[in-house]
Design an enzyme around this catalytic site. Structure first.
Site, PDB file in Angstrom:
ATOM      1  N   TYR A  18       0.967  -1.320   0.049  1.00 61.37           N
ATOM      2  CA  TYR A  18       0.018  -0.110   0.074  1.00 61.37           C
ATOM      3  C   TYR A  18       0.891   1.229   0.068  1.00 61.37           C
ATOM      4  O   TYR A  18       0.801   2.313  -0.701  1.00 61.37           O
ATOM      5  CB  TYR A  18      -0.957   0.010   1.291  1.00 61.37           C
ATOM      6  CG  TYR A  18      -1.958   1.038   0.996  1.00 61.37           C
ATOM      7  CD1 TYR A  18      -3.404   0.927   0.440  1.00 61.37           C
ATOM      8  CD2 TYR A  18      -1.825   2.399   1.916  1.00 61.37           C
ATOM      9  CE1 TYR A  18      -4.171   1.988   0.449  1.00 61.37           C
ATOM     10  CE2 TYR A  18      -2.604   3.369   1.828  1.00 61.37           C
ATOM     11  CZ  TYR A  18      -3.911   3.139   1.380  1.00 61.37           C
ATOM     12  OH  TYR A  18      -4.938   4.090   1.296  1.00 61.37           O
ATOM     13  N   HIS A  22       1.318   4.151  -3.046  1.00 62.08           N
ATOM     14  CA  HIS A  22       0.935   5.496  -3.138  1.00 62.08           C
ATOM     15  C   HIS A  22       2.042   6.225  -3.035  1.00 62.08           C
ATOM     16  O   HIS A  22       2.098   7.484  -3.207  1.00 62.08           O
ATOM     17  CB  HIS A  22       0.218   5.757  -1.498  1.00 62.08           C
ATOM     18  CG  HIS A  22      -1.213   5.290  -1.512  1.00 62.08           C
ATOM     19  ND1 HIS A  22      -1.674   3.870  -1.603  1.00 62.08           N
ATOM     20  CD2 HIS A  22      -2.137   6.124  -1.689  1.00 62.08           C
ATOM     21  CE1 HIS A  22      -2.717   4.085  -1.676  1.00 62.08           C
ATOM     22  NE2 HIS A  22      -3.342   5.482  -1.767  1.00 62.08           N
ATOM     23  N   TYR A  41      -4.222  15.736   2.051  1.00 65.54           N
ATOM     24  CA  TYR A  41      -4.922  14.415   2.017  1.00 65.54           C
ATOM     25  C   TYR A  41      -3.851  13.413   2.697  1.00 65.54           C
ATOM     26  O   TYR A  41      -2.806  13.241   2.083  1.00 65.54           O
ATOM     27  CB  TYR A  41      -4.958  13.664   0.460  1.00 65.54           C
ATOM     28  CG  TYR A  41      -5.890  12.524   0.353  1.00 65.54           C
ATOM     29  CD1 TYR A  41      -6.461  11.760   1.558  1.00 65.54           C
ATOM     30  CD2 TYR A  41      -6.353  11.980  -0.883  1.00 65.54           C
ATOM     31  CE1 TYR A  41      -7.325  10.780   1.384  1.00 65.54           C
ATOM     32  CE2 TYR A  41      -7.040  11.129  -0.804  1.00 65.54           C
ATOM     33  CZ  TYR A  41      -7.642  10.239   0.059  1.00 65.54           C
ATOM     34  OH  TYR A  41      -8.156   9.152  -0.077  1.00 65.54           O
ATOM     35  N   TRP A  76      -7.700   3.289 -10.804  1.00 66.17           N
ATOM     36  CA  TRP A  76      -6.980   3.236  -9.529  1.00 66.17           C
ATOM     37  C   TRP A  76      -7.569   2.240  -8.471  1.00 66.17           C
ATOM     38  O   TRP A  76      -6.984   1.550  -8.027  1.00 66.17           O
ATOM     39  CB  TRP A  76      -6.977   4.729  -8.813  1.00 66.17           C
ATOM     40  CG  TRP A  76      -6.257   4.902  -7.378  1.00 66.17           C
ATOM     41  CD1 TRP A  76      -6.851   4.705  -6.291  1.00 66.17           C
ATOM     42  CD2 TRP A  76      -4.932   4.628  -7.478  1.00 66.17           C
ATOM     43  NE1 TRP A  76      -5.834   4.823  -5.455  1.00 66.17           N
ATOM     44  CE2 TRP A  76      -4.703   4.780  -5.849  1.00 66.17           C
ATOM     45  CE3 TRP A  76      -3.701   4.619  -8.101  1.00 66.17           C
ATOM     46  CZ2 TRP A  76      -3.414   4.796  -5.376  1.00 66.17           C
ATOM     47  CZ3 TRP A  76      -2.362   4.588  -7.773  1.00 66.17           C
ATOM     48  CH2 TRP A  76      -2.376   4.702  -6.206  1.00 66.17           C
ATOM     49  N   TRP A  77      -9.145   2.287  -8.379  1.00 66.38           N
ATOM     50  CA  TRP A  77      -9.495   1.469  -7.469  1.00 66.38           C
ATOM     51  C   TRP A  77      -9.469  -0.106  -7.888  1.00 66.38           C
ATOM     52  O   TRP A  77      -9.155  -0.749  -7.119  1.00 66.38           O
ATOM     53  CB  TRP A  77     -11.210   1.748  -7.425  1.00 66.38           C
ATOM     54  CG  TRP A  77     -11.481   2.895  -6.880  1.00 66.38           C
ATOM     55  CD1 TRP A  77     -10.953   3.746  -6.099  1.00 66.38           C
ATOM     56  CD2 TRP A  77     -12.952   3.634  -6.886  1.00 66.38           C
ATOM     57  NE1 TRP A  77     -11.726   4.783  -5.554  1.00 66.38           N
ATOM     58  CE2 TRP A  77     -12.914   4.637  -6.295  1.00 66.38           C
ATOM     59  CE3 TRP A  77     -14.043   3.249  -7.520  1.00 66.38           C
ATOM     60  CZ2 TRP A  77     -14.007   5.643  -5.997  1.00 66.38           C
ATOM     61  CZ3 TRP A  77     -15.228   4.132  -7.224  1.00 66.38           C
ATOM     62  CH2 TRP A  77     -15.103   5.045  -6.605  1.00 66.38           C
TER      63      TRP A  77
END
Length: 106
Positions: A18, A22, A41, A76-77
């Site tokens: 993860y 990112h 964010y 992206w999902w």
């Protein structure tokens, strides 16, 4: 500035992946978030529960509600769905968090 907070979960053993994904966020996705009004964010991990806590600050006028319908966000999902619980449309399972306290500058 408005702030949203929400919780997602990460599949066990996927923290490094993860973080890697990112760290290499697609430039066009980062730009789409900025263009939609995102100012800040941040995502935090509780390693003991695999819970991800996201805090997002955005402009008063924003385009965040339109992002899920874009091909970019759909890609992206799909890219992320193998490392976190996701809905059938590949969107991450998330729960909005209710604000309970805020310490703001004087």
């Amino acid at each position: 500035m408005p702030t949203r907070a929400f919780r997602m979960n990460l599949n066990p053993g996927m923290a490094a992946e993860y973080r890697r994904r990112h760290a290499q966020i697609w430039p066009e996705l980062a730009q789409a978030l900025r263009d939609a009004g995102v100012l800040d964010y941040r995502i935090f991990l509780d390693e003991s529960t695999h819970a991800l806590f996201a805090v997002l600050t955005h402009t008063d006028k924003h385009g965040l509600d339109a992002l899920p319908g874009t091909a970019l966000m759909q890609r992206w999902w799909q890219y992320m769905q193998d490392i976190m619980p996701s809905h059938p449309d590949n969107s991450p399972v998330s729960v909005d968090l209710e604000p309970m306290f805020s310490l703001t500058p004087d």
